[in-house]
Scaffold this active site. Structure first.
Site, PDB file in Angstrom:
ATOM      1  N   PRO A   2       0.833  -1.219   0.000  1.00 45.72           N
ATOM      2  CA  PRO A   2       0.000   0.000   0.000  1.00 45.72           C
ATOM      3  C   PRO A   2       0.859   1.257   0.000  1.00 45.72           C
ATOM      4  O   PRO A   2       1.870   1.324   0.699  1.00 45.72           O
ATOM      5  CB  PRO A   2      -0.805  -0.108   1.288  1.00 45.72           C
ATOM      6  CG  PRO A   2      -0.079  -1.096   2.137  1.00 45.72           C
ATOM      7  CD  PRO A   2       0.665  -2.001   1.226  1.00 45.72           C
ATOM      8  N   GLU A   3       0.485   2.227  -0.805  1.00 43.75           N
ATOM      9  CA  GLU A   3       1.171   3.521  -0.789  1.00 43.75           C
ATOM     10  C   GLU A   3       0.326   4.504   0.016  1.00 43.75           C
ATOM     11  O   GLU A   3      -0.751   4.171   0.504  1.00 43.75           O
ATOM     12  CB  GLU A   3       1.402   4.002  -2.225  1.00 43.75           C
ATOM     13  CG  GLU A   3       2.410   3.110  -2.959  1.00 43.75           C
ATOM     14  CD  GLU A   3       3.093   3.826  -4.120  1.00 43.75           C
ATOM     15  OE1 GLU A   3       3.116   5.070  -4.117  1.00 43.75           O
ATOM     16  OE2 GLU A   3       3.599   3.136  -5.002  1.00 43.75           O
ATOM     17  N   LYS A  59       3.105   6.842   6.102  1.00 43.55           N
ATOM     18  CA  LYS A  59       2.324   5.612   6.034  1.00 43.55           C
ATOM     19  C   LYS A  59       2.133   4.973   7.412  1.00 43.55           C
ATOM     20  O   LYS A  59       1.704   3.824   7.522  1.00 43.55           O
ATOM     21  CB  LYS A  59       2.998   4.623   5.075  1.00 43.55           C
ATOM     22  CG  LYS A  59       2.940   5.131   3.620  1.00 43.55           C
ATOM     23  CD  LYS A  59       3.022   4.026   2.602  1.00 43.55           C
ATOM     24  CE  LYS A  59       4.379   3.412   2.537  1.00 43.55           C
ATOM     25  NZ  LYS A  59       4.415   2.290   1.562  1.00 43.55           N
ATOM     26  N   ARG A 292      12.709  -2.721  -8.174  1.00 39.27           N
ATOM     27  CA  ARG A 292      11.628  -1.765  -8.386  1.00 39.27           C
ATOM     28  C   ARG A 292      11.558  -1.399  -9.864  1.00 39.27           C
ATOM     29  O   ARG A 292      12.572  -1.160 -10.498  1.00 39.27           O
ATOM     30  CB  ARG A 292      11.874  -0.472  -7.603  1.00 39.27           C
ATOM     31  CG  ARG A 292      11.787  -0.621  -6.105  1.00 39.27           C
ATOM     32  CD  ARG A 292      12.201   0.697  -5.513  1.00 39.27           C
ATOM     33  NE  ARG A 292      12.233   0.711  -4.067  1.00 39.27           N
ATOM     34  CZ  ARG A 292      11.189   0.983  -3.301  1.00 39.27           C
ATOM     35  NH1 ARG A 292      10.017   1.233  -3.842  1.00 39.27           N
ATOM     36  NH2 ARG A 292      11.310   1.017  -1.991  1.00 39.27           N
TER      37      ARG A 292
END
Ligand SMILES: [Zn+2]
Length: 303
Positions: A2-3, A59, A292
């Site tokens: 999750p971002e 976050k 990434r």
């Protein structure tokens, strides 16, 4: 993973689901989740706490708790009998449950009839007979308890850059930050101590919106393009946060929640390798570096 926009949705869902509830008991099934605290100490500190606010810093999910000790409760009763208001009382303890979801952490709310799912590492029994459950298949999630006044000094939180929607994250801040870095923009934008809020997905998206090449050296970015990047960082995060307003995350939905399904609509380059750019039709490219992926349009983001 999750971002920030997804975490914001989790925060809002938690507010709708459990704000105001009291935690009557806690079970920790994975000790390392609450380390260095022991599971029993952690559970004891939470017992009898009321959830009075739920917020976010980066976050990190911040669940604010208020706990009256036995004396405080006795005092409340005495004063209430005398006609005093409860608000005139200071709670005995104000602490914050700090949660990071990391890769696979998820909250869900179960009714008494629901079966406990697999990977349920923390179970919070609420005063309305429901349970707030933290599931985490990959087990990278963390939970810590901190005094409310000390949250900003907590490891991980103290190093964070300003919030992307706050006034401290302005063009001047971004210019200063970029000017001091010899890293590529894509790498710098992922560093939460420099620019907060962009993960792998939204770093690619922000650079596409600003029409800037991801592999440029940060300090070489012109003033005008820095302004454009600042605007696009806010735009892309705002779009991601509001895109799901018609389909709210419901923690009681047993089918759970797919981030891609809810947020995929705002992605213009992420996960679109080989597909035509929405602006110019050129095929979107992808390069993987250190596990990434970076997605970009070689024409729109030539420089
Ligand atoms: Zn293009």
């Amino acid at each position: 993973m999750p971002e920030l926009p997804e975490v914001e949705h989790v925060v809002r869902a938690l507010r709708r689901g459990v704000l105001g509830r009291q935690i009557v008991a806690t079970e920790i099934h994975l000790p390392k989740l609450v380390s260095p605290s022991s599971a029993s100490t952690f559970s004891r500190k939470l017992k009898g706490s009321r959830i009075i606010a739920i917020n976010r810093r980066g976050k990190y999910i911040l669940i604010e708790l208020e706990k009256l000790n036995a004396r405080g409760r006795a005092l409340t009763n005495a004063l209430t009998n005398e006609g005093a208001t409860a608000s005139s009382l200071k709670p005995a303890t104000e602490q914050v449950l700090i949660v990071h979801l990391r890769m696979t952490g998820k909250f869900m709310v179960l009714t008494p009839d629901d079966e406990l799912p697999r990977h349920a590492h923390a179970v919070f029994y609420l005063d309305d007979e429901r349970r707030l459950v933290f599931r985490d298949q990959r087990q990278f999630g963390i939970m810590r308890l901190a005094a409310k006044s000390r949250v900003g000094e907590t490891k991980g939180i103290s190093e964070l850059a300003p919030e992307p929607f706050g006034s401290d994250f302005n063009v001047g801040y971004l210019k200063e930050t970029l000017s001091r870095s010899r890293r590529t923009l894509k790498t710098l934008l992922l560093d939460q101590t420099r620019v907060l809020g962009l993960g792998n997905i939204y770093a690619s998206e922000a650079l596409f919106r600003a029409q800037i090449n991801p592999f440029r050296i940060a300090s070489a970015l012109s003033s005008k393009r820095t302004e454009r990047l600042h605007q696009s960082i806010r735009d892309v995060l705002r779009a991601a946060v509001s895109s799901n307003s018609s389909r709210r995350l419901n923690l009681e939905d047993p089918k759970g929640f797919s981030y891609g399904e809810a947020f995929g609509k705002v992605w213009q380059v992420y996960d679109r390798e080989g597909k035509p750019c929405f602006k110019c039709g050129t095929r979107i490219k992808r390069i993987t570096h250190g596990g990434r992926s970076t997605y970009w349009c070689p024409k729109c983001q030539r420089r």
